[in-house]
Design an enzyme around this catalytic site. Structure first.
Site, PDB file in Angstrom:
ATOM      1  N   ASP A   1     108.109  43.931  73.971  1.00 55.56           N
ATOM      2  CA  ASP A   1     109.469  44.340  73.659  1.00 55.56           C
ATOM      3  C   ASP A   1     109.536  45.249  72.442  1.00 55.56           C
ATOM      4  O   ASP A   1     109.083  44.874  71.359  1.00 55.56           O
ATOM      5  CB  ASP A   1     110.336  43.108  73.423  1.00 55.56           C
ATOM      6  CG  ASP A   1     111.781  43.493  73.210  1.00 55.56           C
ATOM      7  OD1 ASP A   1     112.313  44.283  74.004  1.00 55.56           O
ATOM      8  OD2 ASP A   1     112.368  43.032  72.223  1.00 55.56           O
TER       9      ASP A   1
ATOM     10  N   ASP B   1     114.897  51.978  74.138  1.00 53.77           N
ATOM     11  CA  ASP B   1     114.593  50.555  74.257  1.00 53.77           C
ATOM     12  C   ASP B   1     113.923  50.259  75.593  1.00 53.77           C
ATOM     13  O   ASP B   1     114.427  50.660  76.643  1.00 53.77           O
ATOM     14  CB  ASP B   1     115.870  49.733  74.114  1.00 53.77           C
ATOM     15  CG  ASP B   1     115.614  48.243  74.139  1.00 53.77           C
ATOM     16  OD1 ASP B   1     114.647  47.794  73.485  1.00 53.77           O
ATOM     17  OD2 ASP B   1     116.359  47.520  74.819  1.00 53.77           O
TER      18      ASP B   1
END
Length: 488
Positions: free
Chosen positions: A164, A368
């Site tokens: 992530d 992201d």
């Protein structure tokens, strides 16, 4: 020359200029992409192509290559989408779950930024002992969308780890468990690792935590709480991580004895953010603070997704845009988006000011990996959507679906022509493949425009728009690059 003659001349000149303007417009035809129509993908079969190391294998330290501070090399990993851990679900259910995760993640990222901006000064690390104030991570539901397999401990125990770019702290579930969620692998046992070591409370690593505490032995404790109520809590320690046959020692990570939430089978998380405790920052001298990934479009390609660390992660042929810094928050990757083109023409109402980050850290644009659908601040989204609808006016419309308000009925077709979409970052024009903005949402031929509006000033470039690109994070050079067809 009389007034009548002057008026006639001015009128004639205006007509000539208008004629040339129209001619120029006609000579620049509206640009279209061919969209090959693929159905919603089923859950991928999880077959790890790692001939060196079988699942859950134990490898002696002497068999591995150590990456030390004087070494710079490339580490390559295979990535899989989270859907691979939910193989019994239907394609429609998998897509619905993905949108649910996506909504929570976007909401949590916005909450984190809002709280950071509301602070008058940047938070000093280690200022608050104990856990009276939970840390809100950029990670909704404690889970990104992609995971890999890596070794933890000595000898290494191979585990599924979520990757992530919106989180920093690395952590793994550990025994003994006061409370642990269900994962695909056995729980990691730190007592069986020769390289596991606790971190003292007074150390710089412990002070780098936003929320830290001490146990009765004066060893560091950590806690990370997520926006949906998920939490991980336990001992903050150093441990060896193994990437295929390369070993990296003394990586600070959380050994979680109390973990709860919807983590979908993974054993823990590898934080790839920009903060002090992320994996790229911790391994800065060893891997030169460089990594890249390529996320394959599962509906249109059988190529695997991949993650690469080190100098070889940054391709020379990529187009690069500078990284910006939020003065209140160091986790996220901010970039400058200047505009968007549809059909080869800039959308006039999408101005750079819509994406500008102010001095207090409000607004801006982040890249992201864990958000799926790109969210644009609402005025920009409305302008983009209207321009796309106009360019696709010949296509049959379908009802809105979930967060998507612009959908089309492509039932019975194998391909269609759709307007091109180009994102104009500072220094980098990124032309999106049609599959990166028109996606299937059901099994009946409905495809939707995969952008959404947000009332927040923060815009998020999600992983659907990143599919097929090698996205290169050159933190040493403070830039992000994009290379088309990067999964080859």
């Amino acid at each position: 020359m009389g007034e009548k003659s002057k008026t006639t001349l001015l009128f004639s000149s205006s007509v000539i200029l208008l004629f040339f303007s129209l001619s120029a417009a006609v000579s620049s035809p509206f640009q279209l992409h061919s969209l090959l129509l693929h159905p919603l993908p089923s859950a991928p079969v999880l077959s790890w192509q790692d001939s060196d190391l079988p699942f859950n294998s134990l490898v002696e330290t002497s068999d591995l290559d150590t990456v030390n501070s004087n070494t710079s090399l490339g580490l390559q990993l295979e990535l899989h989408h989270l859907d691979a851990l939910s193989s019994e679900e239907t394609p429609e259910r998998l897509f619905d779950l993905r949108l649910q995760r996506d909504a929570l993640r976007a909401e949590t990222i916005n909450s984190l930024v809002s709280k950071a901006v509301a602070r008058k000064h940047p938070r000093a690390p280690g200022r608050r002992p104990g856990f009276s104030s939970s840390v809100i991570s950029g990670l909704a539901q404690g889970s990104g969308e992609y995971f890999t397999r890596l070794g933890v401990g000595t000898p290494p125990r191979y585990l599924y780890m979520v990757l992530d770019t919106g989180s920093d702290v690395i952590w793994v579930q550990c025994s003994p468990c006061k409370k642990c969620y269900s994962q695909s692998d056995p729980i990691f046992d730190p007592t069986k690792s020769r390289s596991f070591s606790g971190i003292p409370c007074g150390s710089q690593l412990c002070r780098s935590l936003d929320s830290s505490g001490c146990n009765h032995r004066r060893m560091c404790l950590y806690q990370v709480s997520y926006g949906d109520g998920s939490v991980t809590y336990g001992d903050f320690s150093t441990e060896t991580l193994t990437f295929r046959m390369n070993r990296i020692g003394r990586v600070a990570l959380g050994c979680g004895h109390n973990n709860q939430g919807l983590f979908v089978g993974a054993a823990g998380l590898l934080g790839l953010g920009r903060g002090r405790l992320s994996f790229p920052t911790q391994t800065g001298r060893r891997l030169n603070r460089k990594f890249s990934y390529c996320l394959a479009d599962r509906s249109a390609s059988s190529k695997p997704s991949s993650l690469l660390f080190g100098d070889t992660a940054i391709p020379r042929t990529a187009v690069f845009t500078p990284l910006l810094t939020n003065p209140k928050l160091d986790t996220f990757y901010y970039v400058q988006l200047l505009g968007i083109s549809v059909g080869g023409t800039r959308v006039p109402k999408i101005r750079p000011s819509l994406f500008k980050m102010d001095r207090d850290g409000n607004g801006g644009v982040i890249i992201d990996s864990g958000t799926s659908v790109t969210r644009l601040t609402r005025p920009a989204y409305i302008a983009l959507r209207n321009a796309f609808r106009l360019g696709a006016s010949n296509l049959k419309r379908a009802p809105a679906f979930s967060l998507f308000d612009t959908c089309y009925d492509f039932s019975g077709k194998t391909s269609v022509k759709v307007p091109t979409v180009v994102l104009h970052f500072r220094g980098a024009d990124v032309s999106l493949p049609a599959t990166n903005y028109l996606i299937p949402v059901d099994s009946s031929g409905t495809f939707c425009f995969a952008f959404a509006g947000t009332m927040s000033g923060l815009s998020i470039i999600g992983n659907i728009q990143q599919q097929g690109f090698l996205v290169a994070y050159d933190l040493a050079g403070s830039r992000i690059g994009f290379k088309p067809n990067g999964c080859a």
